[in-house]
Enzyme design. Structure first.
Site, PDB file in Angstrom:
ATOM      1  N   GLY A 101      62.894 -21.040 111.021  1.00 51.55           N
ATOM      2  CA  GLY A 101      62.150 -19.876 111.050  1.00 51.55           C
ATOM      3  C   GLY A 101      62.515 -18.780 112.146  1.00 51.55           C
ATOM      4  NE  ARG A 102      58.243 -19.997 115.443  1.00 53.17           N
ATOM      5  CZ  ARG A 102      57.443 -20.899 116.030  1.00 53.17           C
ATOM      6  NH1 ARG A 102      56.611 -20.209 116.744  1.00 53.17           N
ATOM      7  NH2 ARG A 102      57.480 -21.996 115.993  1.00 53.17           N
TER       8      ARG A 102
ATOM      9  CB  THR B 189      56.864 -31.350 112.404  1.00 54.18           C
ATOM     10  OG1 THR B 189      56.427 -29.915 112.340  1.00 54.18           O
ATOM     11  CG2 THR B 189      57.747 -31.821 111.277  1.00 54.18           C
TER      12      THR B 189
ATOM     13  CE  LYS C 239      58.323 -22.819 105.665  1.00 50.11           C
ATOM     14  NZ  LYS C 239      56.790 -23.182 105.872  1.00 50.11           N
TER      15      LYS C 239
ATOM     16  CB  ILE D  28      40.288 -31.490  92.154  1.00 51.19           C
ATOM     17  CG1 ILE D  28      40.228 -30.137  91.595  1.00 51.19           C
ATOM     18  CG2 ILE D  28      39.148 -31.631  92.922  1.00 51.19           C
ATOM     19  CD1 ILE D  28      39.205 -29.998  90.741  1.00 51.19           C
ATOM     20  N   PRO D  29      43.167 -32.617  91.132  1.00 52.71           N
ATOM     21  CG  PRO D  29      43.460 -34.803  90.498  1.00 52.71           C
ATOM     22  CD  PRO D  29      42.472 -33.873  91.210  1.00 52.71           C
TER      23      PRO D  29
ATOM     24  CG  ASP E  68      56.561 -19.018 108.940  1.00 52.33           C
ATOM     25  OD1 ASP E  68      56.304 -19.064 107.661  1.00 52.33           O
ATOM     26  OD2 ASP E  68      57.313 -19.896 109.669  1.00 52.33           O
TER      27      ASP E  68
ATOM     28  CE  LYS F 173      52.449 -27.209 105.791  1.00 50.60           C
ATOM     29  NZ  LYS F 173      53.410 -25.921 105.817  1.00 50.60           N
TER      30      LYS F 173
HETATM   31  O1  C5P Z   1      59.367 -22.907 114.270  1.00 46.49           O
HETATM   32  P1  C5P Z   1      59.957 -22.416 113.098  1.00 46.49           P
HETATM   33  O2  C5P Z   1      59.673 -20.912 113.231  1.00 46.49           O
HETATM   34  O3  C5P Z   1      61.565 -22.775 112.854  1.00 46.49           O
HETATM   35  O4  C5P Z   1      59.063 -23.070 111.877  1.00 46.49           O
HETATM   36  C1  C5P Z   1      59.693 -22.839 110.625  1.00 46.49           C
HETATM   37  C2  C5P Z   1      58.770 -23.682 109.529  1.00 46.49           C
HETATM   38  O5  C5P Z   1      58.790 -24.777 109.956  1.00 46.49           O
HETATM   39  C3  C5P Z   1      57.240 -23.050 109.687  1.00 46.49           C
HETATM   40  O6  C5P Z   1      56.941 -22.304 108.630  1.00 46.49           O
HETATM   41  C4  C5P Z   1      56.326 -24.252 109.608  1.00 46.49           C
HETATM   42  O7  C5P Z   1      55.866 -24.376 108.262  1.00 46.49           O
HETATM   43  C5  C5P Z   1      57.403 -25.331 109.658  1.00 46.49           C
HETATM   44  N1  C5P Z   1      57.053 -26.165 111.041  1.00 46.49           N
HETATM   45  C6  C5P Z   1      56.372 -27.026 110.952  1.00 46.49           C
HETATM   46  N2  C5P Z   1      55.957 -27.789 111.989  1.00 46.49           N
HETATM   47  C7  C5P Z   1      55.819 -27.353 113.247  1.00 46.49           C
HETATM   48  C8  C5P Z   1      56.470 -26.169 113.093  1.00 46.49           C
HETATM   49  C9  C5P Z   1      56.923 -25.422 112.374  1.00 46.49           C
HETATM   50  O8  C5P Z   1      56.366 -27.903 109.936  1.00 46.49           O
HETATM   51  N3  C5P Z   1      55.640 -27.768 114.355  1.00 46.49           N
END
Ligand code: C5P
Length: 231
Positions: free
Chosen positions: A209-210, A119, A34, A67-68, A12, A63
């Site tokens: 991710g981070r 999430t 990702k 439309i299909p 990211d 994500k």
């Molecule tokens: O928080 P982190 O840096 O690990 O996030 C990694 C990925 O998880 C992000 O690219 C995001 O799409 C997903 N994510 C999520 N819901 C959250 C936070 C992150 O789906 N609340």
């Protein structure tokens, strides 16, 4: 599946140089990345091609909710880039998810995953958008619809993994973002869990991710996540 293959590192960021610098530092340790909307929009599809040409698997987190016909076109474009996973919103319904699955048939390595509920959302957020049901019921409803539509799996928070595994059976992919390492602040994750707990509950993959990409030593952070899955 060995632990390394279960960890997807989310790149990211908004520059291809930054993304490749992280991939470079992780080297052979990490096989799966990702790429989300930020990096794709800022750096373009070449960043995906670059990762694929380095022998990496790519989860292209589009994500899709369209439309299909447009969803099918985007899935074909993702397949042509050589990615392994692409996401579609379960809230788009069965027709949209089936269109994505149908379009993916031309690309044997491509898996379509349905996003159930993001999430970061809570029951109150669901109510705000007119979903009166509880989070866990909504997630299961969308996951069952995804399976009926032919999707290869779902994206879901750590807290829903166990229920999803029993609802979807052993073959479904369950990819779990929103994980926080023990002792780490859960940031904006409203329904966090640890990578280890997610895998133990039945997740096939975790997205981190981070905690890895912003670590002073990303390779050491990756190994920490990997070792946490088994220790
Ligand atoms: O928080 P982190 O840096 O690990 O996030 C990694 C990925 O998880 C992000 O690219 C995001 O799409 C997903 N994510 C999520 N819901 C959250 C936070 C992150 O789906 N609340």
């Amino acid at each position: 599946m060995e632990p390394t293959s279960r960890i997807i590192v989310a790149l990211d960021c908004d520059k291809r140089e930054t993304a490749f610098a992280v991939a470079e530092r992780l080297g052979d340790e990490c096989r799966f990345y990702k790429v989300g909307l930020e990096l794709l929009t800022a750096a373009g599809p070449d960043v995906v091609k670059g990762l694929v040409s380095r022998g990496k698997e790519v989860f292209l987190d589009l994500k899709l909710f369209e439309i299909p016909n447009s969803v099918a076109g985007a899935v074909r474009a993702a397949g042509a880039l050589g990615v392994s996973m692409v996401t579609v919103h379960g809230m788009g319904g069965g027709t949209i998810m089936s269109a994505a699955v149908e379009a993916a048939r031309d690309f044997p390595g491509l898996r379509v995953l349905a996003l159930t509920v993001v999430t970061s959302m809570t029951d109150a957020d669901l109510a705000d958008v007119g979903v009166g049901d509880r989070m866990d019921r909504q997630v299961l409803r969308l996951a069952r619809l995804a399976r009926k539509s032919g999707c290869h799996g779902v994206i879901a928070s750590p807290q829903e993994v166990a229920a999803l595994r029993s609802a979807l059976g052993p073959d479904a992919l369950i990819v779990t973002p929103g994980v926080a390492l023990p002792g780490e602040s859960p940031a904006e994750h409203a329904r966090p869990g640890t990578p280890r707990a997610a895998i133990a509950d039945g997740a096939s993959h975790v997205v981190v991710g981070r905690a890895v990409t912003r670590a002073a030593d990303p390779a050491a952070a990756f190994r920490h996540v990997r070792d946490s899955l088994t220790s």
